[in-house]
Enzyme design. Structure first.
Site, PDB file in Angstrom:
ATOM      1  N   ARG A  97     -10.575  -6.286 -42.500  1.00 59.96           N
ATOM      2  CA  ARG A  97     -11.085  -5.019 -42.815  1.00 59.96           C
ATOM      3  C   ARG A  97      -9.822  -3.914 -43.220  1.00 59.96           C
ATOM      4  O   ARG A  97      -9.916  -3.021 -43.822  1.00 59.96           O
ATOM      5  CB  ARG A  97     -11.604  -4.578 -41.566  1.00 59.96           C
ATOM      6  CG  ARG A  97     -12.455  -3.069 -41.646  1.00 59.96           C
ATOM      7  CD  ARG A  97     -12.481  -2.453 -40.406  1.00 59.96           C
ATOM      8  NE  ARG A  97     -12.717  -1.001 -40.505  1.00 59.96           N
ATOM      9  CZ  ARG A  97     -12.189  -0.185 -40.523  1.00 59.96           C
ATOM     10  NH1 ARG A  97     -11.114  -0.336 -40.970  1.00 59.96           N
ATOM     11  NH2 ARG A  97     -12.664   1.196 -40.889  1.00 59.96           N
ATOM     12  N   ASP A  98      -8.812  -4.242 -42.835  1.00 56.42           N
ATOM     13  CA  ASP A  98      -7.594  -3.533 -42.909  1.00 56.42           C
ATOM     14  C   ASP A  98      -7.102  -3.498 -44.357  1.00 56.42           C
ATOM     15  O   ASP A  98      -6.658  -2.610 -44.996  1.00 56.42           O
ATOM     16  CB  ASP A  98      -6.393  -3.966 -41.954  1.00 56.42           C
ATOM     17  CG  ASP A  98      -6.532  -2.978 -40.947  1.00 56.42           C
ATOM     18  OD1 ASP A  98      -7.328  -2.442 -40.488  1.00 56.42           O
ATOM     19  OD2 ASP A  98      -5.270  -2.901 -40.093  1.00 56.42           O
ATOM     20  N   LEU A  99      -7.550  -4.536 -45.168  1.00 50.72           N
ATOM     21  CA  LEU A  99      -7.091  -4.772 -46.308  1.00 50.72           C
ATOM     22  C   LEU A  99      -7.878  -3.561 -47.170  1.00 50.72           C
ATOM     23  O   LEU A  99      -7.245  -2.839 -48.174  1.00 50.72           O
ATOM     24  CB  LEU A  99      -7.763  -5.942 -47.192  1.00 50.72           C
ATOM     25  CG  LEU A  99      -6.868  -7.319 -46.679  1.00 50.72           C
ATOM     26  CD1 LEU A  99      -7.569  -8.468 -47.208  1.00 50.72           C
ATOM     27  CD2 LEU A  99      -5.304  -7.208 -47.179  1.00 50.72           C
TER      28      LEU A  99
END
Lengths: 132, 474
Positions: free
Chosen positions: A88-90
Site C-alpha cells: 500500500r505504501d508504494l
C-alpha cells in the site's frame, strides 16, 4: 523624576524577590529575528523522531502529514497495527510523495505499472514487476 | 570550516546588554556575554577555522551549541558561502498603493531652498504642464489608481504641489470621485496632503477633517526660523499668515478626533535649532508629530548642510531621542517622528531592496496626468513612466527598478545600514549626482549615525518597556 519612572517594576515589588533568571544565550528581539528563530526551531524539530520524548510539536510538510505508516514503525515502536500489505505504501510514495529511488518511474519508463491494480489491499499481487 | 561573522552592527544598552543587528536579514538579537564573545571572535576578513577554535575553548560543547545557534540564525556563516540570491523585483506589474497627485506646480511662497524651480533641473518652463490640474485629469487619476492597485483593499491618495491648496477644486473633485469609485471597487481610500498652511480657510479645514486627511504642514519653526527661508516672492515672511491658520487647523482636528497632524521641517545650514524647534512646534503650536529633513541641495549651495551641520543635527536628534526613549519607557508616544519611523522599521526588520516605494507601490502624477517615479519627479521627461490616461509604461518602470536595486549599488555592499537606507532618495541622488539610481554617498556618515541612534534607542526600549514595541507589530 519619581521612583516609579526610574524603575518600571517598583509597582510590583514581589518581582524583586525572585532569583535572577539566567539570561538565554540569544533573544530574538525584533519581528524579523523572531521569524528566523521560529524557522530555525522548526527545522531542528523536523529531525526529531516521532517517538522522541517530548514529541515534536511541528511536523514537516510531506508524506508524514498523513497517517500512512508502512515499513517504518508506529509510535510504540511496533509494526502490528501497520497497514497490510506493505505494498500500500508504494502508492503513498508514488502519488503523494514521488520518491524515485523507491518506486518505478511512472512518468516515462513504466507509466502503466499499476494499471492492473486498482485496490492494492485486494489485488496487490497484480502490480507489475519493474526491473530497472 | 572557515567561518566569519556576517555584515552587522554591534551595540549595547546602558545596562550592558549586548545586541547585534544583522545586515543580511535585518534581525536584532540580544546576546549574553559568552555569545557576544563568540560573535566577536569570528569578526575577521578571512574567517576562523571552527574546529581548532572549538578545541581551544574552555567549554567546547557549550561553545559549539552557541556557534551552531549563530550559524543557523545567519550571524556567522562560511566564508566561501554564496549569499542567497535576492529577488530582483517583486512580480510585476506590482499593484499600486499610493498615488501622489501634484495638483499644481505653482506656489504662493518663494522659499529660498525649493527644488521645484531649478535646483533639480527637472522643471523646464518651456515644456512645463498646466499650472493647475483640471478636474478631468483628477478623475482620470482616480480611475488609474483603481485599475492599477490590483486587489489591494486600501489605497492612498496624497495631494502635493507647488502649494497644494492653490488648487482646492481639484482636491475636492478627486476626493468626491474617489469616494464613489472606492465604494464601487470595494477599496478604502485614505487621503493626505502637504501644505504650507497659508491658504487654510475654515471651509478647507472642514473638508479636510471631514474626510480624515493626514495633514503635513511644511514649517521651519518659530517666526525667525520660518521667515528666514519661507517667504513670499516680495520677500515678506510667511509666519504671520500661517500661524493663526495652523492653530485653527490643529484645534478643529483635535475636536473632531482627526488623524495626527505632522510638521515637516527643512533643515538648512546656519544652525536650525532642532530641539527648540521641536519644543515650539509640538509644545506651543500643538503638532502631534514633528519630522526633520535635511535640505536637498546641489554642491555649493550656501544653505546646504556641511559636515558640521550634519554632526550638529545628529547631536540634537540624540537629545530628542533621549526624550523619545523615556516616553516609551512610560508607554507614551513622543512626536519625534524621524525616530518613531526608524524604531518601527527596526522592530519590523524592514529590509529594503529599494530605498523607497517610488515607482513600485507609489507614483507621482503631474498636472497633466503624466506619471513620474514620485511627486518630485513629475514633469521630468527623462523619468516619465506613463500617463494616467494610458497607464504605466511597465517596461520603463521595470528597467528603472532593476537599475535602482540595492545589489546594483556596489558602494553599499559593505554597509550595515543597507537594509534601511538602500542608497537613499532617488531625487537627492539626481540633484547631487545627476543620476537617480546613484547611491547618496555624501550623507553616509549621517545615515549611519542616525541608524546607530535608532539601534541604541531600540535596545533601551527593549530593556525598559518591550511592550511598547508591540504597537509596531505587523
Amino acid at each position: 523624576m519619581s521612583d516609579s519612572q526610574d524603575n518600571p517594576i517598583t509597582d510590583e515589588p514581589e518581582l524583586e524577590q525572585e532569583p535572577a533568571r539566567k539570561q538565554p544565550r540569544i533573544i530574538a528581539c525584533n519581528q524579523k529575528a523572531r521569524q528566523l528563530a521560529t524557522m530555525v526551531l522548526a527545522r531542528r524539530g523536523a529531525a526529531r523522531a516521532l517517538t522522541q520524548d517530548p514529541p515534536p510539536t511541528q511536523y514537516p510538510y510531506g508524506c508524514t502529514t498523513v497517517f500512512a505508516p508502512g515499513w517504518e514503525v508506529d509510535s510504540g515502536n511496533g509494526t502490528h497495527g501497520l497497514c497490510q500489505p506493505i505494498e500500500r505504501d508504494l502508492y503513498d510514495c508514488y502519488h503523494t510523495c514521488y520518491w524515485p529511488a523507491q518506486v518505478p518511474d511512472g512518468v516515462t519508463n513504466a507509466p502503466s505499472w499499476t494499471s492492473s491494480c486498482g485496490a492494492p489491499m485486494q489485488d496487490w499481487k497484480s502490480i507489475d514487476l519493474v526491473f530497472p | 570550516m572557515q567561518l566569519r561573522t556576517v555584515l552587522h552592527r554591534r551595540f549595547r544598552d546602558e545596562s550592558g546588554t549586548e545586541f547585534i543587528y544583522l545586515a543580511n536579514s535585518a534581525a536584532i538579537l540580544a546576546l549574553d556575554e559568552p555569545t557576544a564573545a563568540v560573535v566577536d571572535a569570528f569578526v575577521t576578513e578571512d574567517g576562523v577555522d571552527s574546529e581548532p577554535w572549538l578545541k581551544e575553548q574552555a567549554k567546547p560543547s557549550a561553545s559549539e551549541l552557541t556557534l551552531n545557534d549563530l550559524i543557523d540564525l545567519g550571524a556567522i556563516r562560511p566564508v566561501d558561502e554564496t549569499p542567497a540570491p535576492r529577488a530582483d523585483l517583486p512580480p510585476m506589474p506590482f499593484p499600486l498603493a499610493t498615488l501622489v497627485l501634484n495638483v499644481t506646480n505653482k506656489c504662493n511662497l518663494s522659499c529660498t531652498y525649493c527644488y521645484e524651480y531649478g535646483e533639480d533641473k527637472l522643471f523646464d518652463e518651456s515644456t512645463a504642464g498646466k499650472a493647475l490640474m483640471d478636474e478631468k485629469t483628477a478623475r482620470d487619476s482616480i480611475d488609474f489608481l483603481m485599475r492599477s492597485s490590483g486587489d489591494r483593499p486600501q489605497v492612498s491618495i496624497t495631494f502635493f504641489g507647488g502649494e497644494t491648496l492653490l488648487n482646492f477644486e481639484a482636491i475636492k473633485t478627486a476626493v468626491l470621485y474617489a469616494e464613489e469609485q472606492g465604494a464601487q471597487n470595494a477599496k478604502r481610500v485614505h487621503y493626505s496632503l502637504t501644505t504650507n498652511a497659508t491658504l487654510l480657510t475654515d471651509d478647507i479645514v472642514d473638508f479636510l477633517t471631514t474626510h480624515r486627511f493626514g495633514i503635513t504642514v511644511s514649517i521651519d519653526g518659530d517666526k525667525d526660523e520660518q521667515d528666514r527661508h519661507r517667504s513670499y516672492k516680495s520677500g515678506k515672511g510667511s509666519y504671520e499668515v500661517m500661524e493663526p491658520r495652523i492653530k485653527n487647523l490643529i484645534k478643529k482636528n483635535k475636536e473632531r478626533n482627526g488623524r495626527p497632524i505632522g510638521a515637516r521641517v527643512t533643515v538648512t545650514a546656519g544652525a536650525t535649532p532642532v530641539v527648540d524647534t521641536y519644543r515650539y512646534l509640538a509644545g506651543e503650536l500643538g503638532f502631534d508629530e514633528v519630522g526633520f529633513a535635511p535640505v536637498t541641495a546641489g554642491l555649493g549651495r550656501d544653505y546646504a548642510l556641511g559636515e558640521q551641520g550634519y554632526e550638529r543635527l545628529l547631536h540634537e536628534f540624540g537629545v530628542l531621542g533621549e526624550e523619545y526613549v523615556e516616553a516609551a519607557g512610560r508607554g507614551e508616544s513622543h512626536g519625534f517622528s524621524n525616530l518613531g519611523d526608524l524604531v518601527r522599521e527596526l522592530h519590523q526588520g524592514v529590509n529594503k531592496a529599494h530605498p523607497c516605494g517610488a515607482g513600485l507601490g507609489l507614483v507621482g502624477v503631474s498636472t497633466e496626468g503624466e506619471i513620474g517615479l514620485c511627486h518630485r519627479f513629475v514633469e521630468s521627461k527623462s523619468h516619465s513612466i506613463g500617463t494616467v490616461q494610458e497607464g504605466l509604461d511597465e517596461k520603463a518602470r521595470a528597467e528603472f527598478l532593476a537599475q535602482a536595486h540595492i545589489d546594483k549599488k556596489t558602494d553599499c555592499a559593505q554597509c550595515f545600514a543597507r537594509p534601511l537606507c538602500a542608497g537613499g532618495c532617488y531625487h537627492e541622488a539626481h540633484v547631487r549626482y545627476g543620476k537617480a539610481t546613484a547611491a547618496n554617498l555624501h550623507y553616509c556618515d549621517w545615515i549611519r549615525g542616525f541608524i546607530d541612534l535608532g539601534l541604541k534607542s531600540y535596545g533601551r526600549i527593549q530593556a525598559t518597556n518591550p511592550a511598547f514595541l508591540a504597537r509596531f507589530d505587523q
